[in-house]
Design a protein around this motif. Structure first.
Motif, PDB file in Angstrom:
ATOM      1  N   LEU A  93     -43.550  67.874  34.550  1.00  0.00           N
ATOM      2  CA  LEU A  93     -43.691  69.329  34.420  1.00  0.00           C
ATOM      3  C   LEU A  93     -43.371  70.093  35.698  1.00  0.00           C
ATOM      4  O   LEU A  93     -42.803  71.183  35.667  1.00  0.00           O
ATOM      5  CB  LEU A  93     -45.146  69.667  34.024  1.00  0.00           C
ATOM      6  N   TYR A  94     -43.729  69.523  36.849  1.00  0.00           N
ATOM      7  CA  TYR A  94     -43.693  70.283  38.097  1.00  0.00           C
ATOM      8  C   TYR A  94     -42.308  70.277  38.750  1.00  0.00           C
ATOM      9  O   TYR A  94     -41.769  69.232  39.085  1.00  0.00           O
ATOM     10  CB  TYR A  94     -44.737  69.708  39.062  1.00  0.00           C
ATOM     11  N   GLY A  95     -41.775  71.483  38.916  1.00  0.00           N
ATOM     12  CA  GLY A  95     -40.433  71.613  39.506  1.00  0.00           C
ATOM     13  C   GLY A  95     -40.457  72.166  40.920  1.00  0.00           C
ATOM     14  O   GLY A  95     -39.490  72.827  41.319  1.00  0.00           O
ATOM     15  N   GLY A  96     -41.531  71.947  41.654  1.00  0.00           N
ATOM     16  CA  GLY A  96     -41.620  72.444  43.037  1.00  0.00           C
ATOM     17  C   GLY A  96     -42.226  73.837  43.087  1.00  0.00           C
ATOM     18  O   GLY A  96     -42.427  74.483  42.054  1.00  0.00           O
ATOM     19  N   GLU A  97     -42.490  74.287  44.309  1.00  0.00           N
ATOM     20  CA  GLU A  97     -43.142  75.586  44.582  1.00  0.00           C
ATOM     21  C   GLU A  97     -42.695  76.716  43.614  1.00  0.00           C
ATOM     22  O   GLU A  97     -43.505  77.385  43.011  1.00  0.00           O
ATOM     23  CB  GLU A  97     -42.805  75.940  46.035  1.00  0.00           C
ATOM     24  N   ASP A  98     -41.378  76.906  43.479  1.00  0.00           N
ATOM     25  CA  ASP A  98     -40.898  77.983  42.592  1.00  0.00           C
ATOM     26  C   ASP A  98     -40.299  77.426  41.283  1.00  0.00           C
ATOM     27  O   ASP A  98     -39.686  78.165  40.506  1.00  0.00           O
ATOM     28  CB  ASP A  98     -39.864  78.865  43.311  1.00  0.00           C
ATOM     29  N   GLY A  99     -40.479  76.139  41.047  1.00  0.00           N
ATOM     30  CA  GLY A  99     -40.040  75.527  39.787  1.00  0.00           C
ATOM     31  C   GLY A  99     -38.556  75.212  39.708  1.00  0.00           C
ATOM     32  O   GLY A  99     -38.083  74.686  38.707  1.00  0.00           O
ATOM     33  N   LEU A 100     -37.817  75.528  40.785  1.00  0.00           N
ATOM     34  CA  LEU A 100     -36.353  75.455  40.676  1.00  0.00           C
ATOM     35  C   LEU A 100     -35.715  74.278  41.442  1.00  0.00           C
ATOM     36  O   LEU A 100     -34.491  74.191  41.539  1.00  0.00           O
ATOM     37  CB  LEU A 100     -35.739  76.777  41.165  1.00  0.00           C
ATOM     38  N   ASP A 101     -36.569  73.389  41.956  1.00  0.00           N
ATOM     39  CA  ASP A 101     -36.047  72.278  42.774  1.00  0.00           C
ATOM     40  C   ASP A 101     -34.934  71.484  42.098  1.00  0.00           C
ATOM     41  O   ASP A 101     -33.938  71.141  42.725  1.00  0.00           O
ATOM     42  CB  ASP A 101     -37.184  71.305  43.132  1.00  0.00           C
ATOM     43  N   PHE A 102     -35.123  71.184  40.809  1.00  0.00           N
ATOM     44  CA  PHE A 102     -34.127  70.331  40.139  1.00  0.00           C
ATOM     45  C   PHE A 102     -32.773  71.020  39.984  1.00  0.00           C
ATOM     46  O   PHE A 102     -31.733  70.379  40.089  1.00  0.00           O
ATOM     47  CB  PHE A 102     -34.653  69.846  38.781  1.00  0.00           C
ATOM     48  N   TYR A 103     -32.793  72.335  39.766  1.00  0.00           N
ATOM     49  CA  TYR A 103     -31.523  73.045  39.614  1.00  0.00           C
ATOM     50  C   TYR A 103     -30.783  73.093  40.955  1.00  0.00           C
ATOM     51  O   TYR A 103     -29.561  73.014  40.994  1.00  0.00           O
ATOM     52  CB  TYR A 103     -31.771  74.452  39.050  1.00  0.00           C
ATOM     53  N   ARG A 104     -31.562  73.174  42.054  1.00  0.00           N
ATOM     54  CA  ARG A 104     -30.928  73.142  43.389  1.00  0.00           C
ATOM     55  C   ARG A 104     -30.293  71.787  43.631  1.00  0.00           C
ATOM     56  O   ARG A 104     -29.215  71.683  44.202  1.00  0.00           O
ATOM     57  CB  ARG A 104     -31.974  73.425  44.482  1.00  0.00           C
ATOM     58  N   ARG A 105     -30.948  70.731  43.199  1.00  0.00           N
ATOM     59  CA  ARG A 105     -30.359  69.400  43.355  1.00  0.00           C
ATOM     60  C   ARG A 105     -29.129  69.260  42.452  1.00  0.00           C
ATOM     61  O   ARG A 105     -28.128  68.655  42.842  1.00  0.00           O
ATOM     62  CB  ARG A 105     -31.387  68.320  43.011  1.00  0.00           C
ATOM     63  N   LEU A 106     -29.217  69.824  41.251  1.00  0.00           N
ATOM     64  CA  LEU A 106     -28.103  69.700  40.303  1.00  0.00           C
ATOM     65  C   LEU A 106     -26.832  70.337  40.841  1.00  0.00           C
ATOM     66  O   LEU A 106     -25.747  69.773  40.713  1.00  0.00           O
ATOM     67  CB  LEU A 106     -28.467  70.327  38.961  1.00  0.00           C
ATOM     68  N   VAL A 107     -26.958  71.515  41.451  1.00  0.00           N
ATOM     69  CA  VAL A 107     -25.745  72.177  41.921  1.00  0.00           C
ATOM     70  C   VAL A 107     -25.065  71.346  43.019  1.00  0.00           C
ATOM     71  O   VAL A 107     -23.843  71.328  43.133  1.00  0.00           O
ATOM     72  CB  VAL A 107     -26.010  73.634  42.363  1.00  0.00           C
ATOM     73  N   LYS A 108     -25.877  70.596  43.765  1.00  0.00           N
ATOM     74  CA  LYS A 108     -25.300  69.732  44.811  1.00  0.00           C
ATOM     75  C   LYS A 108     -24.771  68.424  44.256  1.00  0.00           C
ATOM     76  O   LYS A 108     -23.707  67.959  44.610  1.00  0.00           O
ATOM     77  CB  LYS A 108     -26.388  69.376  45.843  1.00  0.00           C
ATOM     78  N   GLU A 109     -25.563  67.793  43.357  1.00  0.00           N
ATOM     79  CA  GLU A 109     -25.248  66.420  42.961  1.00  0.00           C
ATOM     80  C   GLU A 109     -24.425  66.293  41.675  1.00  0.00           C
ATOM     81  O   GLU A 109     -23.754  65.286  41.473  1.00  0.00           O
ATOM     82  CB  GLU A 109     -26.552  65.613  42.816  1.00  0.00           C
ATOM     83  N   ALA A 110     -24.489  67.313  40.811  1.00  0.00           N
ATOM     84  CA  ALA A 110     -23.806  67.169  39.506  1.00  0.00           C
ATOM     85  C   ALA A 110     -22.275  67.179  39.603  1.00  0.00           C
ATOM     86  O   ALA A 110     -21.626  66.411  38.880  1.00  0.00           O
ATOM     87  CB  ALA A 110     -24.294  68.239  38.533  1.00  0.00           C
ATOM     88  N   PRO A 111     -21.665  68.039  40.448  1.00  0.00           N
ATOM     89  CA  PRO A 111     -20.198  68.113  40.411  1.00  0.00           C
ATOM     90  C   PRO A 111     -19.487  66.764  40.531  1.00  0.00           C
ATOM     91  O   PRO A 111     -18.522  66.509  39.805  1.00  0.00           O
ATOM     92  CB  PRO A 111     -19.863  69.044  41.584  1.00  0.00           C
ATOM     93  N   GLN A 112     -19.982  65.864  41.389  1.00  0.00           N
ATOM     94  CA  GLN A 112     -19.272  64.571  41.506  1.00  0.00           C
ATOM     95  C   GLN A 112     -19.504  63.647  40.319  1.00  0.00           C
ATOM     96  O   GLN A 112     -18.921  62.578  40.246  1.00  0.00           O
ATOM     97  CB  GLN A 112     -19.589  63.865  42.833  1.00  0.00           C
ATOM     98  N   HIS A 113     -20.407  64.062  39.394  1.00  0.00           N
ATOM     99  CA  HIS A 113     -20.656  63.240  38.207  1.00  0.00           C
ATOM    100  C   HIS A 113     -20.108  63.876  36.932  1.00  0.00           C
ATOM    101  O   HIS A 113     -20.450  63.468  35.830  1.00  0.00           O
ATOM    102  CB  HIS A 113     -22.158  62.976  38.060  1.00  0.00           C
ATOM    103  N   LEU A 114     -19.285  64.909  37.112  1.00  0.00           N
ATOM    104  CA  LEU A 114     -18.694  65.548  35.932  1.00  0.00           C
ATOM    105  C   LEU A 114     -17.178  65.369  35.931  1.00  0.00           C
ATOM    106  O   LEU A 114     -16.527  65.511  36.973  1.00  0.00           O
ATOM    107  CB  LEU A 114     -19.001  67.049  35.936  1.00  0.00           C
TER     108      LEU A 114
END
Ligand code: GLN
Length: 268
Positions: free
Chosen positions: A200-221
């Motif tokens: 459930l917990y996405g960090g202080e403002d809930g957005l940690d995973f989306y910040r990781r996605l913008v960095k890590e997803a492009p090389q996996h698409l």
């Protein structure tokens, strides 16, 4: 005793939601629809087992955990307290993807798979090669069981988001943990005391995973790859702001009218 008499005798001190859950419990355990409750009987053994489960409902435990499964798309998904109970919004996300990609061979990666509900329902309904990951070893065990029970072929990896073994995909789908610190403190008892905070917990403002996605997803698409993401209440604009660095984004509302999904299309 008829099921109706059994229901009526115990229904008195339940609130509206508990009564609805109790009725579902009875339907599932007795395999009798309410229309038959006036004539169908319930054995003492069944009564004892159901009373024990009703006690758990009264203590606030979600029906999904008491029953041990939830329906999801056209699958039956086993759930234990190690995984989040799949929500109807997530089902809507899967329905949307299934409609869009029906008959189109696709490769899909489901991140934070939890019970495996997304990966399993997509693998079952699409001509897709589906991979799924989760940081929780326990979740991967449940997800693997769900794939087997639903005759769905999914490759599971126990790793933190992308880990280091994964290649490229046409689609990345995720319902990541997205609650912020304040929401975590104000969760209803049935969520706070029973569902895994890791899911459930996405960090202080809930957005940690989306910040990781913008960095890590492009090389996996793959080129033209797309992400289908679920987001929290009132987060859609912020998620779009984060992702627009790399993606063209579209916001889609759920059936309740909340901006709940972000579709992010890769620019390359
Ligand atoms: N993918 C799972 C679900 O949608 C688990 C999500 C999570 O653990 N955040 O229910």
């Amino acid at each position: 005793m008829t099921i109706k008499d059994f229901f009526t005798s115990l229904n008195k001190d339940l609130d509206k939601n508990q009564a609805r859950d109790f009725a579902w419990l009875l339907v599932n355990r007795t395999k009798k629809e309410p229309i038959d409750w006036g004539v169908a009987t319930i054995t003492t053994k069944e009564q004892t087992a159901i009373k024990r489960e009703l006690k758990r409902l009264k203590q606030g435990e979600p029906l999904g955990y008491v029953l041990g499964f939830v329906p999801f798309v056209n699958c039956e998904i086993k759930v234990t307290p190690d995984v989040l109970i799949p929500r109807s919004e997530t089902e809507q996300l899967c329905d949307m993807i299934i409609q869009e990609y029906e008959g189109v061979p696709t490769t899909i990666l489901d991140l934070c798979t939890g019970s495996g509900c997304i990966a399993v329902s997509l693998a079952k309904n699409l001509d897709a090669r589906v991979t799924a990951t989760d940081i929780s070893e326990q979740a991967i065990k449940i997800a693997t069981q769900n794939a087997l029970a639903n005759f769905a072929q999914v490759d599971f990896y126990n790793c933190d988001l992308f880990g280091d073994k994964l290649g490229k995909f046409d689609l990345i789908v995720s319902n990541p943990p997205y609650l912020d610190k304040k929401e975590m403190e104000n969760l209803p008892h049935s969520v706070k005391d029973f569902e895994p905070s890791l899911a459930l917990y996405g960090g202080e403002d809930g957005l940690d995973f989306y910040r990781r996605l913008v960095k890590e997803a492009p090389q996996h698409l793959n080129n033209g790859g797309i992400m289908y993401l679920e987001v929290g209440d009132f987060q859609a604009d912020k998620v779009v702001e984060i992702l627009s660095k790399e993606f063209d984004c579209e916001i889609v509302a759920d059936y309740y009218g909340f901006d709940r999904f972000v579709i992010a299309r890769s620019r390359k």
